[in-house]
Design a protein around this motif. Structure first.
Motif, PDB file in Angstrom:
ATOM      1  N   ARG A 189      23.537  22.121  32.197  1.00 17.27           N
ATOM      2  CA  ARG A 189      24.951  22.755  32.935  1.00 17.27           C
ATOM      3  C   ARG A 189      26.255  22.437  32.002  1.00 17.27           C
ATOM      4  NH1 ARG A 189      23.204  20.708  38.175  1.00 17.27           N
ATOM      5  NH2 ARG A 189      22.431  22.321  39.290  1.00 17.27           N
ATOM      6  N   ARG A 190      26.141  21.092  31.465  1.00 22.25           N
ATOM      7  CA  ARG A 190      27.217  20.730  30.611  1.00 22.25           C
ATOM      8  C   ARG A 190      27.359  21.573  29.289  1.00 22.25           C
ATOM      9  NH1 ARG A 190      26.243  14.204  31.833  1.00 22.25           N
ATOM     10  NH2 ARG A 190      27.161  14.015  33.873  1.00 22.25           N
ATOM     11  N   ALA A 191      25.955  21.489  28.634  1.00 27.83           N
ATOM     12  CA  ALA A 191      26.024  21.975  27.415  1.00 27.83           C
ATOM     13  C   ALA A 191      26.338  23.611  27.498  1.00 27.83           C
ATOM     14  CB  ALA A 191      24.518  21.865  26.951  1.00 27.83           C
ATOM     15  N   MET A 192      25.756  24.117  28.512  1.00 24.45           N
ATOM     16  CA  MET A 192      26.224  25.502  28.592  1.00 24.45           C
ATOM     17  C   MET A 192      27.738  25.919  28.935  1.00 24.45           C
ATOM     18  SD  MET A 192      23.583  27.581  28.742  1.00 24.45           S
ATOM     19  CE  MET A 192      21.804  28.027  29.209  1.00 24.45           C
ATOM     20  N   ALA A 193      28.356  25.034  29.778  1.00 20.08           N
ATOM     21  CA  ALA A 193      29.763  24.986  29.977  1.00 20.08           C
ATOM     22  C   ALA A 193      30.634  24.773  28.636  1.00 20.08           C
ATOM     23  CB  ALA A 193      30.297  23.998  31.117  1.00 20.08           C
ATOM     24  N   GLU A 194      30.072  23.938  27.675  1.00 22.96           N
ATOM     25  CA  GLU A 194      30.668  23.608  26.763  1.00 22.96           C
ATOM     26  C   GLU A 194      30.563  25.083  25.635  1.00 22.96           C
ATOM     27  OE1 GLU A 194      32.860  21.746  23.560  1.00 22.96           O
ATOM     28  OE2 GLU A 194      32.579  21.191  25.585  1.00 22.96           O
ATOM     29  N   ALA A 195      29.344  25.562  25.614  1.00 22.15           N
ATOM     30  CA  ALA A 195      29.056  26.637  24.831  1.00 22.15           C
ATOM     31  C   ALA A 195      30.081  27.597  25.336  1.00 22.15           C
ATOM     32  CB  ALA A 195      27.774  27.202  24.873  1.00 22.15           C
ATOM     33  N   GLN A 196      29.981  27.821  26.637  1.00 16.44           N
ATOM     34  CA  GLN A 196      31.408  28.779  27.282  1.00 16.44           C
ATOM     35  C   GLN A 196      32.823  28.774  26.683  1.00 16.44           C
ATOM     36  OE1 GLN A 196      32.113  29.094  31.477  1.00 16.44           O
ATOM     37  NE2 GLN A 196      31.499  31.041  31.336  1.00 16.44           N
ATOM     38  N   ALA A 197      33.296  27.136  26.724  1.00 12.11           N
ATOM     39  CA  ALA A 197      34.454  26.614  26.321  1.00 12.11           C
ATOM     40  C   ALA A 197      34.462  27.179  24.924  1.00 12.11           C
ATOM     41  CB  ALA A 197      34.465  25.057  26.693  1.00 12.11           C
ATOM     42  N   GLN A 198      33.474  26.994  23.820  1.00 10.90           N
ATOM     43  CA  GLN A 198      33.823  27.333  22.826  1.00 10.90           C
ATOM     44  C   GLN A 198      33.739  28.695  22.397  1.00 10.90           C
ATOM     45  OE1 GLN A 198      30.305  25.367  20.720  1.00 10.90           O
ATOM     46  NE2 GLN A 198      31.467  23.257  21.373  1.00 10.90           N
ATOM     47  N   GLY A 199      33.352  29.785  23.421  1.00  9.36           N
ATOM     48  CA  GLY A 199      33.716  30.957  23.156  1.00  9.36           C
ATOM     49  C   GLY A 199      32.369  31.796  22.675  1.00  9.36           C
ATOM     50  N   ILE A 200      31.429  30.828  23.133  1.00  9.68           N
ATOM     51  CA  ILE A 200      29.819  31.373  22.253  1.00  9.68           C
ATOM     52  C   ILE A 200      29.262  32.231  23.660  1.00  9.68           C
ATOM     53  CG2 ILE A 200      27.453  30.469  22.141  1.00  9.68           C
ATOM     54  CD1 ILE A 200      28.763  27.867  20.779  1.00  9.68           C
ATOM     55  N   LEU A 201      29.663  31.949  25.058  1.00 11.91           N
ATOM     56  CA  LEU A 201      29.340  32.751  26.050  1.00 11.91           C
ATOM     57  C   LEU A 201      30.396  33.214  26.572  1.00 11.91           C
ATOM     58  CD1 LEU A 201      26.899  29.976  27.989  1.00 11.91           C
ATOM     59  CD2 LEU A 201      26.185  31.867  26.333  1.00 11.91           C
ATOM     60  N   ARG A 202      30.185  34.438  27.390  1.00 13.75           N
ATOM     61  CA  ARG A 202      31.245  35.080  27.856  1.00 13.75           C
ATOM     62  C   ARG A 202      31.905  34.179  28.983  1.00 13.75           C
ATOM     63  NH1 ARG A 202      27.247  38.861  28.801  1.00 13.75           N
ATOM     64  NH2 ARG A 202      27.803  38.708  30.877  1.00 13.75           N
ATOM     65  N   ALA A 203      33.100  34.425  29.246  1.00 13.77           N
ATOM     66  CA  ALA A 203      34.056  33.855  30.152  1.00 13.77           C
ATOM     67  C   ALA A 203      33.678  34.094  31.905  1.00 13.77           C
ATOM     68  CB  ALA A 203      35.247  33.923  29.773  1.00 13.77           C
ATOM     69  N   ASP A 204      33.040  35.384  31.766  1.00 19.00           N
ATOM     70  CA  ASP A 204      32.542  35.822  33.005  1.00 19.00           C
ATOM     71  C   ASP A 204      31.194  35.306  33.613  1.00 19.00           C
ATOM     72  OD1 ASP A 204      31.440  37.426  31.240  1.00 19.00           O
ATOM     73  OD2 ASP A 204      31.399  39.231  32.784  1.00 19.00           O
ATOM     74  N   VAL A 205      30.630  34.544  32.603  1.00 20.68           N
ATOM     75  CA  VAL A 205      29.262  34.118  32.880  1.00 20.68           C
ATOM     76  C   VAL A 205      29.146  32.921  33.714  1.00 20.68           C
ATOM     77  CG1 VAL A 205      26.911  33.087  31.750  1.00 20.68           C
ATOM     78  CG2 VAL A 205      28.022  34.954  30.857  1.00 20.68           C
ATOM     79  N   ASP A 206      28.442  32.954  34.614  1.00 19.17           N
ATOM     80  CA  ASP A 206      28.029  31.574  35.673  1.00 19.17           C
ATOM     81  C   ASP A 206      27.137  30.676  34.964  1.00 19.17           C
ATOM     82  OD1 ASP A 206      27.243  29.573  37.600  1.00 19.17           O
ATOM     83  OD2 ASP A 206      27.429  31.076  39.046  1.00 19.17           O
ATOM     84  N   THR A 207      27.531  29.659  34.244  1.00 16.55           N
ATOM     85  CA  THR A 207      26.761  28.827  33.449  1.00 16.55           C
ATOM     86  C   THR A 207      25.906  27.935  34.101  1.00 16.55           C
ATOM     87  OG1 THR A 207      28.597  27.180  33.075  1.00 16.55           O
ATOM     88  CG2 THR A 207      28.396  28.846  31.432  1.00 16.55           C
ATOM     89  N   ASP A 208      26.177  27.489  35.411  1.00 20.88           N
ATOM     90  CA  ASP A 208      25.362  26.918  36.212  1.00 20.88           C
ATOM     91  C   ASP A 208      24.278  27.588  36.648  1.00 20.88           C
ATOM     92  OD1 ASP A 208      26.976  24.602  36.114  1.00 20.88           O
ATOM     93  OD2 ASP A 208      27.373  24.544  38.141  1.00 20.88           O
ATOM     94  N   ALA A 209      24.190  29.091  36.954  1.00 21.25           N
ATOM     95  CA  ALA A 209      23.088  29.953  37.185  1.00 21.25           C
ATOM     96  C   ALA A 209      22.166  29.988  36.038  1.00 21.25           C
ATOM     97  CB  ALA A 209      23.808  31.243  37.641  1.00 21.25           C
ATOM     98  N   LEU A 210      22.906  30.366  34.735  1.00 21.30           N
ATOM     99  CA  LEU A 210      22.002  30.290  33.566  1.00 21.30           C
ATOM    100  C   LEU A 210      21.244  29.151  33.267  1.00 21.30           C
ATOM    101  CD1 LEU A 210      24.185  32.091  30.682  1.00 21.30           C
ATOM    102  CD2 LEU A 210      22.404  32.851  32.043  1.00 21.30           C
ATOM    103  N   ALA A 211      21.809  27.988  33.620  1.00 18.48           N
ATOM    104  CA  ALA A 211      21.021  26.687  33.422  1.00 18.48           C
ATOM    105  C   ALA A 211      20.138  26.378  34.421  1.00 18.48           C
ATOM    106  CB  ALA A 211      22.033  25.310  33.663  1.00 18.48           C
TER     107      ALA A 211
END
Length: 207
Positions: free
Chosen positions: A127-149
């Motif tokens: 979850r932390r790694a996915m959230a970090e990827a989102q913060a870096q602009g790798i994942l879209r801002a509207d993505v639920d990173t917890d759900a992806l994880a």
């Protein structure tokens, strides 16, 4: 405030608990398919059978305690390397299980709640790694990173059970886990990163 005597007693209990779990692992490695009784564990750990029951619990709790030990070790490894890359989290998780195959396979087969084996450390780190990827602009801002994880974690549990059942080997176990991660990353990719995150899926052999 805890007294010196109470602190010493707790340390001794913790040391006996470690001996009990170490003894269980040794017995499993010596005889992978044998029945692991409280008496055999107690004899190997040089404690009374009642101590095994009091510090760990009945046999079902032995498997749960072994799983907790796996996750403690994984958390230690991931913290040590500062894993912020989702792939590192997946690789470290798979590596932990295949590194001690006799114990991990028996633990997963015997523990009734083995579907929860990845619910703590790897999922938290993912979850932390996915959230970090989102913060870096790798994942879209509207993505639920917890759900992806969570989706990746579920897929990894499935791959783990296939490996435990000897339906896949170590390499395929890792490949299936990474495939699930790559699918999730590609699904949530930001526009500028979409081609890069899709590339592993376009070049990967079927799993």
């Amino acid at each position: 405030m805890q007294s010196t005597e109470e602190g010493l007693r707790e340390r001794h209990k913790a040391q006996r608990r470690i001996r009990i779990l170490d003894a269980t692992r040794e017995l499993l490695r010596d005889s992978p398919e044998s029945v692991i009784s409280t008496e055999r564990i107690a004899e190997r750990a040089e404690v009374a059978p009642a101590t095994v029951y009091n510090l760990i619990g009945p046999r079902e709790k032995i498997w749960e305690a072994l799983a907790a030990g796996f996750m403690d070790e994984l958390e230690h490894r991931l913290t040590a390397v500062g894993a912020g890359d989702p792939r590192e989290v997946v690789r470290a998780t798979v590596g932990l299980f295949v590194g001690d195959p006799v114990v991990s396979r028996r633990m997963v087969r015997e523990w009734e709640e083995s579907g929860l084996v990845l619910a703590r450390s790897p999922l938290t780190q993912l979850r932390r790694a996915m959230a970090e990827a989102q913060a870096q602009g790798i994942l879209r801002a509207d993505v639920d990173t917890d759900a992806l994880a969570a989706v990746v974690g579920t897929s990894c549990v499935g791959a783990l059970h296939q490996w435990v059942a000897a339906l896949t080997d170590d390499d395929r176990f890792l490949a299936r886990a990474l495939f699930a991660l790559d699918v999730a990353l590609a699904a949530g990719a930001a526009d500028l990163c979409r081609d890069r995150l899709l590339a592993p899926l376009r070049t990967r052999d079927p799993v």
